[in-house]
Write a protein that holds these residues in place. Structure first.
Motif, PDB file in Angstrom:
ATOM      1  N   UNK A  20      56.011 -17.193  21.784  1.00 24.64           N
ATOM      2  CA  UNK A  20      56.025 -15.970  20.980  1.00 24.64           C
ATOM      3  C   UNK A  20      57.409 -15.708  20.400  1.00 24.64           C
ATOM      4  N   UNK A  21      58.441 -15.926  21.183  1.00 22.89           N
ATOM      5  CA  UNK A  21      59.812 -15.744  20.679  1.00 22.89           C
ATOM      6  C   UNK A  21      60.111 -16.744  19.565  1.00 22.89           C
ATOM      7  N   UNK A 130      75.356 -10.612  28.633  1.00 19.57           N
ATOM      8  CA  UNK A 130      74.014 -10.255  28.149  1.00 19.57           C
ATOM      9  C   UNK A 130      73.947  -8.755  27.859  1.00 19.57           C
ATOM     10  N   UNK A 131      73.221  -8.412  26.794  1.00 23.74           N
ATOM     11  CA  UNK A 131      73.066  -7.006  26.404  1.00 23.74           C
ATOM     12  C   UNK A 131      71.865  -6.360  27.078  1.00 23.74           C
ATOM     13  N   UNK A 132      70.730  -7.098  27.121  1.00 26.89           N
ATOM     14  CA  UNK A 132      69.514  -6.537  27.726  1.00 26.89           C
ATOM     15  C   UNK A 132      68.892  -7.541  28.678  1.00 26.89           C
ATOM     16  N   UNK A 250      47.930 -11.570  23.927  1.00 29.63           N
ATOM     17  CA  UNK A 250      48.078 -10.156  23.596  1.00 29.63           C
ATOM     18  C   UNK A 250      49.201  -9.535  24.413  1.00 29.63           C
ATOM     19  N   UNK A 251      49.338  -9.967  25.656  1.00 26.86           N
ATOM     20  CA  UNK A 251      50.394  -9.446  26.516  1.00 26.86           C
ATOM     21  C   UNK A 251      51.773  -9.797  25.980  1.00 26.86           C
ATOM     22  N   UNK A 252      52.010 -11.079  25.634  1.00 23.07           N
ATOM     23  CA  UNK A 252      53.351 -11.459  25.170  1.00 23.07           C
ATOM     24  C   UNK A 252      53.623 -10.932  23.762  1.00 23.07           C
ATOM     25  N   UNK A 253      52.583 -10.815  22.937  1.00 26.70           N
ATOM     26  CA  UNK A 253      52.778 -10.208  21.615  1.00 26.70           C
ATOM     27  C   UNK A 253      53.295  -8.784  21.754  1.00 26.70           C
ATOM     28  N   UNK A 254      52.694  -8.034  22.689  1.00 31.08           N
ATOM     29  CA  UNK A 254      53.118  -6.659  22.899  1.00 31.08           C
ATOM     30  C   UNK A 254      54.557  -6.593  23.395  1.00 31.08           C
ATOM     31  N   UNK A 260      61.638  -5.893  20.248  1.00 24.64           N
ATOM     32  CA  UNK A 260      62.411  -6.137  19.027  1.00 24.64           C
ATOM     33  C   UNK A 260      62.377  -4.952  18.063  1.00 24.64           C
ATOM     34  N   UNK A 261      61.729  -3.853  18.453  1.00 21.89           N
ATOM     35  CA  UNK A 261      61.745  -2.653  17.607  1.00 21.89           C
ATOM     36  C   UNK A 261      63.149  -2.059  17.572  1.00 21.89           C
TER      37      UNK A 261
END
Length: 377
Positions: A20-21, A130-132, A250-254, A260-261
């Motif tokens: 997904x990434x 690392x930031x997050x 669906x889980x990784x898409x979410x 990334x918002x």
């Protein structure tokens, strides 16, 4: 420019998250992979290729993104692993690697991986700036709580149902106490195969319950000396309760979409299904695969026949959340207008289980009760 570090990329959740990434970001993705019998890079790319093909991506998907995939051989017990990572440029960590064992006899191993390993990765993340830090936990840190489950820290008096859940509760506390970087705890429910192809690269969770149901069938036939064809069986469960299943894609898409918002700063997020299937629908599918024509739901195993006691014992661990509904809040997703609703009717569940039976070498256990196979579009 941002960059990612993912652990567990050869596993079910970590592999799907990596894909997904790659598909929805432009950043390099560093994959921390344990050394093994074959070269870590080859093993990792093979696992990603198998997952990509199973999930319906183009055959050259992994090859097309090869320049962004940077495999680092080592594990979190290696004091020198930081030397193999760039000293700057990794902004986000996704910690997916975990021990999925749950028994008391494995407690030391479970905590060494899930708690101590997480602490070491936090230390490493601080070292490389690392930031997050994104920690993949489980929605079932809720333990035996029922009703509405909030996206909040687990109460200190929570009752976990096994060592895996307890290790995740402790690891969440370790993560939340770090203030040197932003942290987010992601809590998926029971992750199952791809929403369209039905494929999975992991046979735990739901699939463990199906496997044990089929093994029950074989044991019962040996006990009876004849093919199992029971008209009805009593079982302790609430057929109207929900069992929270969510497809891997669906889980990784979410997760990737929310993370990334712009301005996203949530601390705890449920990756769960607000349209979860019913316990009764799922158990009816498993029972049919096990040669049982119907189920009668009761509150107690008192008065069970020998066969029913055996079936109850087989399903006991997997059915521990089947007595009442856990309604996992999706307040963070609702804030962005993207709560997950993925209905799963009986036909879908039959196909999901049928895919597993066909691909896990268990088809010979279901000769009398073949399950239909459907690919959903």
């Amino acid at each position: 420019m941002s960059g990612y570090l993912v652990t567990g990329a050869t596993g079910f959740v970590g592999g799907a998250l990596t894909l997904e990434l790659l598909e929805h970001t432009d950043a390099p993705v560093h994959l921390l992979v344990r050394a093994g019998g074959s070269a870590a890079a080859d093993r990792c790319r093979s696992a990603l290729q198998a997952a990509a093909e199973s999930y319906g991506l183009e055959r050259d998907f992994v090859h097309r993104h090869r320049d962004r995939i940077r495999v680092v051989s080592g594990d979190l017990t290696d004091a020198h692993v930081a030397e193999h990572l760039p000293s700057r440029g990794i902004t986000d960590v996704w910690h997916c690697a975990a021990s999925l064992k749950f028994g008391n006899r494995n407690r030391d191993e479970i905590f060494a991986v899930n708690v101590d390993g997480t602490a070491r990765l936090l230390d490493l993340s601080e070292k490389i700036g690392v930031t997050r830090f994104n920690y993949v936990s489980t929605a079932y840190v809720a333990g035996d709580a029922v009703g509405r489950i909030e996206e909040s820290a687990v109460p200190l008096d929570a009752n976990s149902t096994n060592q895996y859940e307890l290790s995740k509760i402790v690891a969440e506390r370790v993560v939340s106490k770090r203030d040197s970087m932003s942290t987010c705890i992601w809590r998926p429910s029971v992750v199952v195969g791809h929403s369209r192809t039905l494929a999975t690269t992991s046979f735990t969770g739901l699939y463990g319950m199906v496997r044990e149901g089929l093994r029950f069938k074989r044991r019962a036939e040996i006990l009876l000396g004849a093919p199992l064809a029971l008209p009805r069986v009593h079982i302790v469960a609430d057929p109207a309760a929900e069992t929270n299943l969510i497809p891997i894609d669906i889980m990784v898409q979410q997760a990737v979409s929310l993370s990334t918002r712009p301005g996203f700063d949530a601390k705890i997020v449920h990756l769960t299904n607000a349209s979860a299937p019913l316990v009764g629908d799922l158990l009816s599918v498993v029972a049919a695969a096990a040669g049982i024509r119907g189920l009668d739901y009761v509150d107690s195993p008192d008065g069970f026949t020998a066969i029913e006691r055996r079936f109850h014992k087989t399903m006991q661990f997997y059915g521990q959340h089947a007595g009442a509904t856990k309604s996992f809040a999706q307040d963070v997703a609702d804030q962005y207008g993207s709560a997950i609703h993925f209905p799963m009717d009986v036909e879908y569940l039959r196909s999901l289980v049928g895919w597993y039976v066909d691909h896990a070498g268990l088809a010979d256990l279901t000769k009398a009760a073949r399950l239909p196979r459907t690919v959903f579009h």
